[in-house]
Design an enzyme around this catalytic site. Structure first.
Site, PDB file in Angstrom:
ATOM      1  CG  ASP A 138      -1.906   1.170   1.162  1.00 29.80           C
ATOM      2  OD1 ASP A 138      -2.944   1.029   0.484  1.00 29.80           O
ATOM      3  OD2 ASP A 138      -1.630   2.228   1.775  1.00 29.80           O
ATOM      4  CD  GLU A 162      -1.554   6.189   2.734  1.00 24.67           C
ATOM      5  OE1 GLU A 162      -2.237   7.118   2.226  1.00 24.67           O
ATOM      6  OE2 GLU A 162      -2.035   5.077   3.010  1.00 24.67           O
ATOM      7  CG  HIS A 208      -6.703   7.014   4.731  1.00 20.85           C
ATOM      8  ND1 HIS A 208      -6.943   6.643   3.427  1.00 20.85           N
ATOM      9  CD2 HIS A 208      -7.908   7.268   5.299  1.00 20.85           C
ATOM     10  CE1 HIS A 208      -8.258   6.670   3.210  1.00 20.85           C
ATOM     11  NE2 HIS A 208      -8.867   7.042   4.310  1.00 20.85           N
ATOM     12  CG  ASP A 254      -4.577   1.767   4.726  1.00 18.52           C
ATOM     13  OD1 ASP A 254      -5.014   1.726   5.897  1.00 18.52           O
ATOM     14  OD2 ASP A 254      -4.782   2.734   3.958  1.00 18.52           O
TER      15      ASP A 254
END
Length: 573
Positions: A32, A34, A174, A179
């Site tokens: 994942d 960001e 998040h 995540d």
């Protein structure tokens, strides 16, 4: 024509692709990211990478790092993720973080929730750093969830919603690692549900569709005896009736896809459920497979094939050989020394082409037969100036013959007269804002140019008694084809170490004897001859032998249009 030999199911070692890789033995790297925004192409950067490596339900390792984006993090992103500019100031840049992640993920299958987003960012920065992208296989948990999670269970397929459905031990927040951990639970939840439906391998997981019935998937064994070779496959029912015919460069792999891939075409799904056997016909080259497919479809007319079942249902435009020639639409080509244009796959396109010719050349349109000295009343077309009216003696034989010669020249060599006249009419109608009528003229012109180009291209090949050509294929081997009057008469691959000339001579000697009939396609269907032509026009073709003249008119219909700098007509706003 050769049929794949029958072997015991376990007579040979089967590859991983055939056996499938059990999910319990696959190492997944669930990742994942960001970021500062939604698109790396717009300058958005990665701010955090989190990943979890799992196999057989066990966590093998975790990876987490903040990434310095060297740009300001937007305020709403900072609020959403909790990652601030101060947190990333001492973090490694993407030039350091990405190689570390790729090393962590090496040898695994990448998994992400909305994988296109995460993998897209990673690939973008790998390109920027000129790092070769590993050949990762990718699993997207969004796509898996859409197949197994109903709207009654969850109103959407967001990670947070699915984490609740599968009772994840981690709540998505998040942040990349959290995540990724939640995505691991979603992955395992989806795999557990699919396992009860018979999905136990990575290949089945990647290609599973709820629209593919379990009974359809259970028929995978029908592909076991097919070779990894180009050829034609025939699905048959319990009474050995052919249901569907197809072609592939790899018979076994293609047929297996009907049972394991997302084959969601309802008609094909229905066909597979009816099928009880699949026969493979191995071919030397892909072109031979394509040609055999056409011939077999025409022979068996399988109900689940939509195209090529009725090659005999075609239309030609004929310029008759009479004292006062005319144009007519016919179904067959006769040995009558007439000129033929076509074939047309539909009567409508033939009618459109015929209209364009009659617009240009005022020869008679009636079906009457009369001698060299007719004495009849003229028709309405003559009164409108659209017919030279030989029936009442309004035109002499020499003048009429000159117009017919122009027409024959347009059909066989130079279409310019038709193109120029119809273009003038289109422009005039468009200037008057009569766009629908201009559109009719445009369609007529297109039908004529396509038909003339097709006839000229086919005739150029089919009038050659023999063409032998060779080409180095993608696998490095040399394929050889013997073509006689536009029909594929033999195909082969030059064996490694063999004398090429001797092999070509042997192939030529064993090729099918072709006795041509008459017309533009004297020995094969138009579709077969066009497939042969497309192969002959590929880059790298080497002509070994050409008997006859293989030429096309320099100013023929096949040249680029428009032939002049006149701009294309726009029909309406």
């Amino acid at each position: 024509m050769t049929t794949a030999p029958v072997r015991s199911r376990w007579e040979e070692q089967r590859s991983f692709d055939e056996l499938g890789r059990p999910l319990r033995d696959v190492t997944f790297c669930v990742v994942d990211l960001e970021t500062t925004g939604g698109s790396p192409g717009d300058g958005d950067m990665i701010t955090e990478i989190g990943a979890v490596k799992v196999r057989g339900g066990e966590v093998l390792g975790e990876f987490q790092t903040l990434v310095n984006p060297h740009t300001s993090i937007p305020a709403f992103i900072a609020v959403l993720t909790g990652i601030t500019n101060g947190m990333v100031v001492d973090a490694p840049p993407i030039t350091s973080a990405l190689p570390s992640f790729l090393e962590f993920a090496r040898g695994s299958v990448l998994v992400a929730h909305n994988a296109g987003f995460d993998v897209g960012f990673l690939r973008h920065f790998a390109r920027e750093q000129e790092i070769p992208w590993p050949d990762f296989e990718v699993v997207d948990t969004v796509k898996l969830a859409r197949r197994v999670v109903t709207k009654d269970e969850s109103p959407n397929h967001k990670l947070s919603s699915l984490a609740r459905v599968f009772r994840s031990g981690t709540t998505p927040n998040h942040r990349a690692l959290a995540d990724a951990r939640a995505t691991v639970d979603v992955l395992h939840g989806c795999m557990e549900r699919l396992g009860s439906l018979g999905v136990h391998t990575l290949e089945e997981l990647q290609t599973y569709s709820s629209k593919v019935a379990a009974a359809q998937r259970r028929k995978r064994h029908l592909a076991d005896r097919l070779p990894h070779a180009p050829g034609v496959y025939l699905f048959c029912d319990e009474r050995s009736r052919v249901l569907y015919i197809g072609t592939s460069k790899d018979l076994r792999k293609r047929v297996r896809s009907y049972f394991t891939a997302s084959e969601t075409r309802s008609r094909i799904g229905e066909m597979v459920q009816i099928a009880t056997s699949v026969t493979g016909i191995e071919c030397a080259t892909p072109l031979e497979a394509e040609v055999r497919e056409l011939r077999l479809i025409a022979e068996h007319k399988p109900s689940y094939n939509r195209r090529s079942r009725y090659p005999e249902k075609v239309t030609f435009i004929k310029l008759t050989r009479e004292p006062w020639p005319r144009l007519s639409m016919v179904k067959k080509v006769l040995d009558d020394d007439a000129d033929y244009l076509g074939p047309f796959s539909s009567r409508g396109s033939a009618e459109s082409c015929l209209a364009a010719l009659h617009e240009t050349f005022p020869i008679r349109q009636c079906n009457d037969k009369f001698g060299r000295q007719p004495s009849r009343a003229s028709c309405v077309l003559a009164e409108l100036g659209r017919c030279l009216s030989p029936c009442d003696g309004s035109v002499d034989a020499d003048t009429y013959a000159a117009v017919v010669r122009q027409l024959r020249d347009a059909l066989l060599r130079h279409p310019d007269d038709v193109v120029e006249l119809v273009n003038e009419k289109m422009t005039a109608l468009a200037d008057q804002e009569r766009f629908e009528e201009a559109g009719v003229q445009r369609d007529r012109l297109a039908s004529f140019v396509r038909a003339a180009a097709r006839t000229q291209r086919l005739t150029s090949l089919t009038r050659c008694p023999e063409v032998i050509a060779t080409r180095r294929e993608e696998d490095g081997r040399w394929s050889v084809h013997v073509v006689r009057h536009g029909r594929l008469a033999a195909a082969g691959i030059i064996p490694s170490g063999a004398d090429a000339r001797d092999y070509v001579d042997q192939l030529r000697a064993s090729a099918e004897t072709v006795v041509p009939s008459v017309g533009p396609i004297p020995a094969a269907t138009a579709e077969e001859s066009e497939k042969v032509l497309r192969w002959l026009e590929l880059p790298g073709i080497r002509l070994v032998e050409v008997e006859g003249e293989w030429t096309c008119p320099v100013r023929g219909a096949g040249r680029p249009w428009p032939p002049s700098p006149t701009p294309a007509l726009s029909l309406g706003p």
